[in-house]
Motif scaffolding. Structure first.
Motif, PDB file in Angstrom:
ATOM      1  N   GLY A 392       0.805  -1.211   0.000  1.00 56.11           N
ATOM      2  CA  GLY A 392       0.000   0.000   0.000  1.00 56.11           C
ATOM      3  C   GLY A 392       0.838   1.260   0.000  1.00 56.11           C
ATOM      4  N   TYR A 430      -7.510   1.425  -3.526  1.00 58.18           N
ATOM      5  CA  TYR A 430      -8.080   0.117  -3.194  1.00 58.18           C
ATOM      6  C   TYR A 430      -8.225  -0.748  -4.443  1.00 58.18           C
ATOM      7  CZ  TYR A 430      -9.428   1.789   1.487  1.00 58.18           C
ATOM      8  OH  TYR A 430      -9.435   2.261   2.763  1.00 58.18           O
ATOM      9  N   ARG A 433      -5.008  -2.192  -5.633  1.00 57.70           N
ATOM     10  CA  ARG A 433      -4.481  -3.251  -4.760  1.00 57.70           C
ATOM     11  C   ARG A 433      -5.341  -4.510  -4.793  1.00 57.70           C
ATOM     12  NH1 ARG A 433      -2.375  -4.002   0.817  1.00 57.70           N
ATOM     13  NH2 ARG A 433      -1.000  -5.754   0.362  1.00 57.70           N
ATOM     14  N   ASP A 490     -10.795  -7.100   2.701  1.00 56.41           N
ATOM     15  CA  ASP A 490      -9.457  -6.543   2.519  1.00 56.41           C
ATOM     16  C   ASP A 490      -9.454  -5.029   2.691  1.00 56.41           C
ATOM     17  OD1 ASP A 490      -8.074  -8.884   2.142  1.00 56.41           O
ATOM     18  OD2 ASP A 490      -8.310  -8.902  -0.024  1.00 56.41           O
ATOM     19  N   VAL A 491     -10.488  -4.366   2.172  1.00 55.12           N
ATOM     20  CA  VAL A 491     -10.590  -2.909   2.317  1.00 55.12           C
ATOM     21  C   VAL A 491     -10.773  -2.528   3.778  1.00 55.12           C
ATOM     22  CG1 VAL A 491     -12.046  -0.913   1.796  1.00 55.12           C
ATOM     23  CG2 VAL A 491     -11.396  -2.493  -0.026  1.00 55.12           C
ATOM     24  N   GLU A 494      -7.322  -2.733   5.413  1.00 57.30           N
ATOM     25  CA  GLU A 494      -6.209  -1.994   4.814  1.00 57.30           C
ATOM     26  C   GLU A 494      -5.865  -0.759   5.647  1.00 57.30           C
ATOM     27  OE1 GLU A 494      -3.289  -0.333   2.458  1.00 57.30           O
ATOM     28  OE2 GLU A 494      -4.051  -2.387   2.483  1.00 57.30           O
ATOM     29  N   THR A 498      -5.100   3.795   3.482  1.00 57.53           N
ATOM     30  CA  THR A 498      -6.220   4.479   4.119  1.00 57.53           C
ATOM     31  C   THR A 498      -5.749   5.654   4.966  1.00 57.53           C
ATOM     32  OG1 THR A 498      -7.293   2.324   4.247  1.00 57.53           O
ATOM     33  CG2 THR A 498      -8.321   4.122   5.455  1.00 57.53           C
TER      34      THR A 498
END
Length: 552
Positions: A392, A430, A433, A490-491, A494, A498
């Motif tokens: 990220g 997002y 990824r 996953d979001v 994360e 973020t």
């Protein structure tokens, strides 16, 4: 007078427009990954200063980043390989009470984000934590009684018991599906159980273990929550310090490229290991006969097997859960219940938007490959899938670097406000990824639909988008739901992207948990942390059910 366009020309134009659209879509997903390499291009500001910046970092921070990352990665790889392989061998090769329950219990640490595990251990084991306070009061001792949790060795402990399921899953599959008749052949030749395991089963599982270790290393290199919270100087932490603390975009971009090269190397090793897994699978039948039955253990063997399986589950899931539940049970009034709904709402909103867009993009790409299997289409789809292996921190640099260029060239456009003050930038990151996660699920669903169904539909006059909406979609609903769920989870978990790209006043559960833990408000951090664990349990339960069904 009307002009008739030949059908061949119309098809060529349609194919050209489709290819251009697919290429633009793939470039939007891979652009943040490619942008970081501009810091090294000759003729640019970054290229002109590249040598000076590298020399300066080599004389100051780069050796520490390299050494810390090397030590952390090596120790985590070794520990995860030992724990994952040992637990997989225990539940696959041996029969003992509780084996079937332990098969899915060993997956539970997947639901626990590594940074949440770090918060939990720190709260319980630190100098002012309940364990050391009790030890001082009970035995009349003074000072620090346990090693400092926030250290490289503390991070190694957290990563091993958070990430070993990657090795466990692949090793368990390899041992259960590939070792059956060879183990029986070795038994007939007089080999002892220990020799059969050491010389037959474990070598067969070696490619799977290598693939799992590569995944563990990629997760370790991409981590920001644990390393930042523990104060460990790794590449990911260095990228954020260079960008946010020192305001040096070129140094951040160059550190990001070094990290990206390391991840690419690990991804290459993982793909090689996966190919070796497929090669090893050739000619080895599934375990389904009496000769593939696990070996029964005696009393001593059962105790050892339970220890091998229960220690990772306890250290990676149950102990952190108990540590976080302690402040909840002690005093509910200090918990931020009022803000919790807002944080959860922001997380769910961003997760829902990203999941819907990721599934839609995945259907476009997967349908394009389904209709046309030419080299260009396959290459475009592979290009769009590169982002999942990218940390990220690299994606953040790759998004913000061109934003700075545009702002310097055309300040009136207001592009930075669009990227950083709205949900556009964070959703874009997002998608870069996690779109590959949705694409893999949709493509696996397409693999179960025979091509003859498409041919029959075209013969009945159903083609193009109608084929997708009327034929494929009803058969792919479960795959689409699984893809949306995986992207959503996953979001929710994360953290690096973020933290930097979230809109103003839009804190998520992951960000709030990190901020509260960083401010030493670990009791308040328990509530958002437990919410993330609860969300993460959903795909773990579904994965466990899928693995059980595949064995029947």
């Amino acid at each position: 007078m009307r002009f008739l366009i030949p059908s061949s020309l119309s098809r060529s134009v349609t194919a050209l427009l489709r290819n251009v659209f697919l290429l633009l879509l793939a470039l939007a997903l891979v652009l943040p990954v490619l942008t970081v390499f501009s810091a090294w291009l000759p003729g640019t500001v970054g290229g002109e200063q590249a040598g000076a910046i590298v020399r300066e970092m080599a004389a100051t921070v780069l050796p520490e980043y390299l050494w810390t990352t090397f030590v952390l990665g090596l120790a985590v790889a070794f520990g995860a390989a030992v724990v994952g392989t040992a637990s997989a061998a225990a539940v696959t090769l041996f029969e003992f009470p509780g084996r079937r329950e332990l098969e899915w219990l060993l997956l539970l640490p997947l639901a626990m984000p590594a940074y949440v595990t770090a918060y939990a251990y720190t709260d319980f084991l630190q100098f002012s934590g309940p364990l050391q306070v009790w030890m001082r009061e009970a035995f009349g001792l003074e000072g620090r009684l346990l090693p400092e949790v926030r250290s490289v060795w503390g991070a190694i402990w957290v990563f091993i018991f958070s990430l070993y399921p990657y090795v466990y899953l692949l090793a368990r599959t390899a041992l259960s599906e590939r070792a059956a008749h060879l183990m029986e052949a070795a038994r007939l030749l007089g080999a002892s159980p220990a020799r059969r395991i050491a010389q037959v089963a474990l070598p067969l599982a070696r490619p799977a273990v290598a693939a799992g270790v590569a995944l563990v290393l990629m997760e370790t290199l991409a981590d920001f929550g644990v390393t930042s919270y523990f104060g460990i100087q790794t590449f990911t932490v260095g990228i954020y310090k260079a960008w946010l603390a020192m305001d040096d975009r070129l140094a951040a971009a160059q550190l990001a490229t070094i990290l990206l090269v390391l991840v690419a190397l690990l991804l290459h090793l993982e793909l090689r290991a996966q190919r070796r897994m497929r090669f090893a699978a050739g000619g080895v039948g599934r375990a389904g006969s009496a000769e593939a039955e696990p070996m029964r253990l005696g009393t001593g063997g059962r105790a050892l097997a339970w220890a091998v399986c229960l220690v990772p589950v306890f250290m990676g899931f149950f102990a952190p859960m108990l540590f976080m539940l302690r402040p909840l049970a002690a005093d509910w009034s200090v918990l931020p219940w009022g803000r919790f709904v807002e944080w959860a709402g922001n997380s769910v909103r961003l997760g829902g938007i990203t999941a819907a867009l990721a599934v839609a993009i995945s259907f476009v790409l997967a349908f394009a490959v389904r209709r046309s299997r030419d080299t260009f289409t396959r290459a475009v789809v592979r290009l769009a899938s590169l982002g999942y292996a990218v940390p990220g921190a690299v994606i953040v640099v790759g998004l913000l670097l061109p934003v700075g260029w545009v702002q310097a060239a055309a300040p009136r456009w207001g592009l930075p406000a669009l990227i950083t003050a709205t949900a556009v930038g964070i959703v874009w990151a997002y998608l870069v990824r996690f779109c590959a996660v949705a694409l893999q699920s949709v493509q696996s669903g397409y693999a179960r639909i025979p091509m003859s169904l498409d041919d029959s539909s075209r013969m009945l006059g159903v083609g193009g988008l109608q084929l997708l909406s009327r034929v494929h979609w009803p058969l792919l609903k479960r795959s689409a739901a699984a893809a949306a769920l995986l992207v959503f989870v996953d979001v929710m978990k994360e953290l690096p992207a973020t933290m930097v790209l979230r809109p103003f006043n839009s804190d998520t559960l992951a960000v709030v948990a990190y901020q509260l833990a960083r401010d030493e408000r670990l009791g308040e951090a328990a509530l958002p942390s437990l919410a993330l664990v609860a969300v993460g349990l959903v795909p773990v339960i579904l994965l466990s059910r899928t693995l059980r069904a595949s064995r029947r």
